[in-house]
Structures are given as structure tokens and as C-alpha cells.
Enzyme design. Sequence first.
Site, short mmCIF file in Angstrom:
data_model
loop_
_atom_site.label_atom_id
_atom_site.label_comp_id
_atom_site.label_asym_id
_atom_site.label_seq_id
_atom_site.Cartn_x
_atom_site.Cartn_y
_atom_site.Cartn_z
CG ASP A 1 7.57 6.58 32.71
OD1 ASP A 1 7.01 7.61 33.14
OD2 ASP A 1 8.01 5.69 33.47
CG ASP B 1 2.26 -4.59 31.18
OD1 ASP B 1 2.25 -3.77 32.12
OD2 ASP B 1 3.06 -5.54 31.12
CG ASP C 1 0.71 -6.24 25.55
OD1 ASP C 1 1.09 -5.65 26.58
OD2 ASP C 1 0.87 -7.46 25.37
CG ASP D 1 6.39 -8.57 38.09
OD1 ASP D 1 7.56 -8.82 38.45
OD2 ASP D 1 5.99 -8.80 36.93
#
Length: 534
Positions: free
Chosen positions: A136, A195, A197, A289
Site C-alpha cells: 500500500d 509484517d 519486519d 487482528d
Amino acid sequence: MAEVSPNDFIPESFQGTPADIAWQIGSIWRLIREPLIVPVVQVAVYVCLVMTLMLFIERLYMGIVIVLIKMFWKKPEQRYKWIPMHDDLENGNADYPLVLIQIPMFNEKEVYKISIGAACNLSWPSDRLVIQVLDDSTDPIVKDMVEKECIRWASKGINIRYQIRETRGGYKAGALKEGLKRDYVKECEFVVIFDADFRPEPDFLRRAMPFLIHNPEIALVQARWRFVNSDECLLTRMQEMSLDYHFTVEQEVGSATHAFFGFNGTGGIWRIGAINDAGGWKDRTTVEDMDLAVRAGLKGWKFLYLGDLQVKSELPSTFKAFRFQQHRWSCGPANLFRKMVMEIVRNNRVTLFKKVYVIYSFFFVRKIIAHWVTFLFFCVVLPLSILADVHIPTWGAIYIPCIITTLNAVGTPRSVHLLFYWILFENVMALHRTKATFIGLFESKRANEWVVTEKLGDALKNKSKDSKSAPKKPRLNLGDRIQVHELAFAVFLFFCGCYDVLYGRRIYFIYIFLQVITFTIAGFGYIGTIVPSS
């Protein structure tokens, strides 16, 4: 026209020398303290003591249960059916389910290679794995870099797809939802979320997938987070202490006793059928989540937490990024609680015990009361009790808080020596979190604020290398660093501490002055890694 003097605007009772004015203000304070201030502070003390007891009982319960789990509970491999994955020469890869890996990104310039590379190196048949990079990003340079990285791995035979959207509608939840609609995903049974990282070990899927394959009632397998930069600065060390308690105690207890806990948003594997059964991803709060986890739990699905399955990740090391993250993590649950509490009460598919656990323990005590009592009691009511001369029982002001703090520290024994400063820092952050919970509960204008947590990756190392070859003087952006609310509370606490020294009958001033220092440090932004701007 008659001449107007500045004294005309000052009440007669407040005119005179500074000493006279101070004496007059003191007289008014003594006049209103007993009939007005003392009763209010006394009620606030009782309310805070009740909240302290609620938090203490919840922490004590969690502590007792985790000890029982470690001593007597069966391991996940014994509680559920688990058969290791083996390659079959006759069947080939037919025994391996088709797995989708989703990697949501937003301008992740410093870390985008980490999760893509880790996902592509997973030990899983390449024809049974689909990697989906959901980008995005609004920076065209970053988008081009991410796309080229995907093309590079695709040239090596990896089934990786680069997906973009026209708008960021729904933020992360919208990206994940959109990704599941793709035609090539329809045959996938499970979806893994990392994610940008996060860096799983190659055997991640081989260790976790058997639980989902052989136990159709399990909707989610959650791994534990480990932090590659926990030693970077004091801010990351203190974050590690808080998160280690969450993973070591809260997630473990929820998994073992209720087969329910809050999904951490990354480092977990979902059964796609369970996501669809729960109504799919929704963007009505900033904790999509947790929203999905609660809805799936109310449908009767079970969750499994694997503390031995660890995924490396990065903690926010700048104070600005940490504050944005904590706002989202505090505001979102409170807002979700507002929207779902009656839905939980009316649910008929889970036991009363589980409903009480979700409403009282999971939401009310951990997500709301824990923030309120930390800030209101130790940063507002206790200092006001000095001014109003209201007594607070020693057990409520010292003993029980010390026990709660000790219980919170069990997850990170290596940082016990930082415990006292961790308390002071948590009190400072409680101001921010308390404000965020009220924003979420009353759904004010910042309730749906979403700021992606900034990750530095190797940016700081690269900057230091660049500075050696071409040194530049960093610019100091005071506007980004000064926090007015923290500084205002430092002034308030300093006044209360001085009052306690001069007129008080307690020794709270020792704690108060230490808290003043911590509020001041936070107020000027001298916490965490300071990234120089070139």
C-alpha cells in the site's frame, strides 16, 4: 475619562505584595479544602484502590495459572494431535496443504527485504506455497524497489505475487481482505501473516502446520515474538519487558485454559475457513487482528499459542513511533470493547465462563483498568492526596503495586535491574494510554487514527557509515520531540513534591521527584533512538 489601573482588574483580596497574595491563596485553599477537595479526593482514592485490587487479583490469577501450566499442563503436542511433516517420494507434495503467505507493507523502505527473503526461504514445497506482497506504499520509489525484489525472487522459481490497490481503504485489514479475494488464493486452506519486519525461521511452517492439519477445530496458531533490537536502547529494553509478560503469561494462559487469546496481527497462521466463518476482516477499529480473533472465538473456534515457536521482529526504537503504536494498541481495544460487549453477552455458542473471561479479564481489566489505575492513581490521585492531606493505605500505595510489578517482570528476568525505571516510564506512558482508551470508548475523532509504526532496520547503521565519509550536522526538530502534556504533568508533580517536602507528613516526595524527572525526559523526547535528519 477616569484613568484605568491594572489593579482594577484584580480582586481586592488578591492585591498586595507577592507574599500577601501567596498567603491569601493559601487561605482560600484551606477554606475550600475540607468541604470540597477532600471528599472528592477521598472518593477517588477508594475508586483507585478498588481498581488496584481488580488488577492485583487478575495478575495473581494469571501467575498461579502459569505456574500450574509449567508444572502440570501437557505440552501442545500432547494436548492436540501432532504428526511431523515428512517428504513422501510416492505421493510427492500432495500431503502438503497449499499455504498463502501475506506480507502487508506501507512505505517499508528499510525492512521490505527482510520479510520477503524470510518467506521465500521457508522450508516448504515451492509448488504448495503462494507469497503475496500487499503493498500500500504511497512512495513510488519504495513501490518500485519492492516490486523489483518480488521479481528477483520470482526469477528463482518462487511463487510470489506483487499486489497493489488504488486506495488504502481499511488500511491493513483492507489489504488483507483484498488479498484473499484473488483467484489464485481460492485453493489455499491456510494463510500466514508476517509484517514487513518479521523474519521466521525456515522450519516455521513445518513446526506449526501439523496442529492445523490434524485438528480441524483449531483456527489459529500464534507464534511468539522475539526482538532483534531489544538491546538497542533503554526504550526497547522496557518494551521487551512489557511484551515478554504478554507472551510468556497472558497468551500462554489464554491458550491453555480457554483456547482463546488475542491474535497479535502477525506471526500467526489462520485457517481461511475460520476467517470466512467469522465474517472476514473488518476495518471498524484499529485492532483488526483482535476484532477477528474475538469474532472467531465467539463462533467456537479454538486458538493455540506456541511459546517455543519464535519469530524475530523489530521494536519501535524512536519515541514518536512508540507513542503512535501505543495509541493504536490502547484506543483500538477500548473501541472494540464498546462495539462488541453486548454481542459477547448475547452469544450462545461459548460458555458463561469464557464470556466472563473475555469481557472482564481480556478486555476490561487488561485493556482499560490497567491503564487507568496506573495513571490516575500514581500520577493524579496520590499527588493530590498530599495537597488534600488524605490518607492512602500503605497496602494500596506500596505493597500491592510492588507485587503487581514483580509479577509483570517474570517474563524478562535479565532486565530486573531496570524494574524501577520501567515503573516510572510505564506511569508516563499510562497518560498516553489512558487518553487513548477514553478516545476509543467515546469514539472521538482520533478513534480510527492509523499510523504505521516506523521501522528503522539497518537505516541507523547506514547513516552512521555515511556520516563518517561525509559528516553532516543533524537538525533538531523540537516540534516533533516536545510533548506538552508530559511537561505539564512534570510541573504539576514538581509542585506536589515541593508541597510534600514543606508541609506533608509522608515521604512520597522521593517517588514524586523521580517521576518528575521521567516525565521531563519524556516531555523533551530524550527517550529511545534519536535519528538525525540530514
